[in-house]
Motif scaffolding. Sequence first.
Motif, PDB file in Angstrom:
ATOM      1  N   TRP A   1       0.835  -1.205   0.000  1.00 35.28           N
ATOM      2  CA  TRP A   1       0.000   0.000   0.000  1.00 35.28           C
ATOM      3  C   TRP A   1       0.866   1.251   0.000  1.00 35.28           C
ATOM      4  O   TRP A   1       0.623   2.183  -0.770  1.00 35.28           O
ATOM      5  CB  TRP A   1      -0.957   0.010   1.197  1.00 35.28           C
ATOM      6  CG  TRP A   1      -1.936   1.134   1.103  1.00 35.28           C
ATOM      7  CD1 TRP A   1      -3.130   1.133   0.450  1.00 35.28           C
ATOM      8  CD2 TRP A   1      -1.778   2.454   1.643  1.00 35.28           C
ATOM      9  NE1 TRP A   1      -3.727   2.366   0.552  1.00 35.28           N
ATOM     10  CE2 TRP A   1      -2.914   3.195   1.280  1.00 35.28           C
ATOM     11  CE3 TRP A   1      -0.787   3.072   2.388  1.00 35.28           C
ATOM     12  CZ2 TRP A   1      -3.092   4.528   1.648  1.00 35.28           C
ATOM     13  CZ3 TRP A   1      -0.964   4.400   2.752  1.00 35.28           C
ATOM     14  CH2 TRP A   1      -2.108   5.112   2.382  1.00 35.28           C
TER      15      TRP A   1
ATOM     16  N   GLU B   1       0.957   4.029  -2.910  1.00 31.63           N
ATOM     17  CA  GLU B   1       0.567   5.387  -2.532  1.00 31.63           C
ATOM     18  C   GLU B   1       1.693   6.380  -2.826  1.00 31.63           C
ATOM     19  O   GLU B   1       1.443   7.475  -3.328  1.00 31.63           O
ATOM     20  CB  GLU B   1       0.184   5.422  -1.049  1.00 31.63           C
ATOM     21  CG  GLU B   1      -0.452   6.709  -0.602  1.00 31.63           C
ATOM     22  CD  GLU B   1      -1.839   6.977  -1.169  1.00 31.63           C
ATOM     23  OE1 GLU B   1      -2.282   8.138  -1.063  1.00 31.63           O
ATOM     24  OE2 GLU B   1      -2.486   6.063  -1.722  1.00 31.63           O
TER      25      GLU B   1
ATOM     26  N   GLU C   1      -4.978   5.907  10.295  1.00 29.40           N
ATOM     27  CA  GLU C   1      -5.365   6.076   8.896  1.00 29.40           C
ATOM     28  C   GLU C   1      -4.747   4.991   8.003  1.00 29.40           C
ATOM     29  O   GLU C   1      -5.403   4.476   7.098  1.00 29.40           O
ATOM     30  CB  GLU C   1      -4.945   7.457   8.399  1.00 29.40           C
ATOM     31  CG  GLU C   1      -5.472   7.777   7.026  1.00 29.40           C
ATOM     32  CD  GLU C   1      -5.073   9.159   6.538  1.00 29.40           C
ATOM     33  OE1 GLU C   1      -5.365   9.450   5.360  1.00 29.40           O
ATOM     34  OE2 GLU C   1      -4.464   9.933   7.301  1.00 29.40           O
TER      35      GLU C   1
ATOM     36  N   GLU D   1      -6.801   1.854   8.513  1.00 31.39           N
ATOM     37  CA  GLU D   1      -8.117   1.964   7.864  1.00 31.39           C
ATOM     38  C   GLU D   1      -7.998   1.795   6.350  1.00 31.39           C
ATOM     39  O   GLU D   1      -8.845   1.158   5.727  1.00 31.39           O
ATOM     40  CB  GLU D   1      -8.758   3.318   8.192  1.00 31.39           C
ATOM     41  CG  GLU D   1      -9.259   3.403   9.621  1.00 31.39           C
ATOM     42  CD  GLU D   1      -9.764   4.795   9.980  1.00 31.39           C
ATOM     43  OE1 GLU D   1      -9.784   5.697   9.109  1.00 31.39           O
ATOM     44  OE2 GLU D   1     -10.138   4.978  11.147  1.00 31.39           O
ATOM     45  N   ASN D   2      -6.965   2.359   5.759  1.00 31.27           N
ATOM     46  CA  ASN D   2      -6.778   2.250   4.309  1.00 31.27           C
ATOM     47  C   ASN D   2      -6.503   0.825   3.860  1.00 31.27           C
ATOM     48  O   ASN D   2      -6.856   0.442   2.744  1.00 31.27           O
ATOM     49  CB  ASN D   2      -5.633   3.161   3.847  1.00 31.27           C
ATOM     50  CG  ASN D   2      -6.048   4.597   3.747  1.00 31.27           C
ATOM     51  OD1 ASN D   2      -7.099   4.913   3.213  1.00 31.27           O
ATOM     52  ND2 ASN D   2      -5.238   5.491   4.276  1.00 31.27           N
TER      53      ASN D   2
END
Length: 99
Positions: free
Chosen positions: A31, A35, A49, A52-53
């Motif tokens: 991730w 990102e 965060e 959660e992502n």
Amino acid sequence: MTEIDPYIIDVLMRDLVGHDRRPASFLVYLWLAAEAEQRGSEVQIGYRELAENIGISKSAAQSAVRWLIKRRLLSAKKSNATALPSYKTLSPWKGRAQR
């Protein structure tokens, strides 16, 4: 669509998920790499965060980040003690190919 280095799928996934038994670490690495590529810079994000992502718990995200830093697959820096960290995914296998 983000292009994924074949090493990440062919070797790193087996190493983190199979050998180290840390699938959350692989998800965090994947991730953050995607990102960072999308943003064109390091990723500044908190554990809540990040978790959660990815769809994992905050404690799993914390543990994964610690493991990736220990394995030298991730670097983290803060501007001060209370700032959100900025993460940079590292690709040590690329350096080996150049030697």
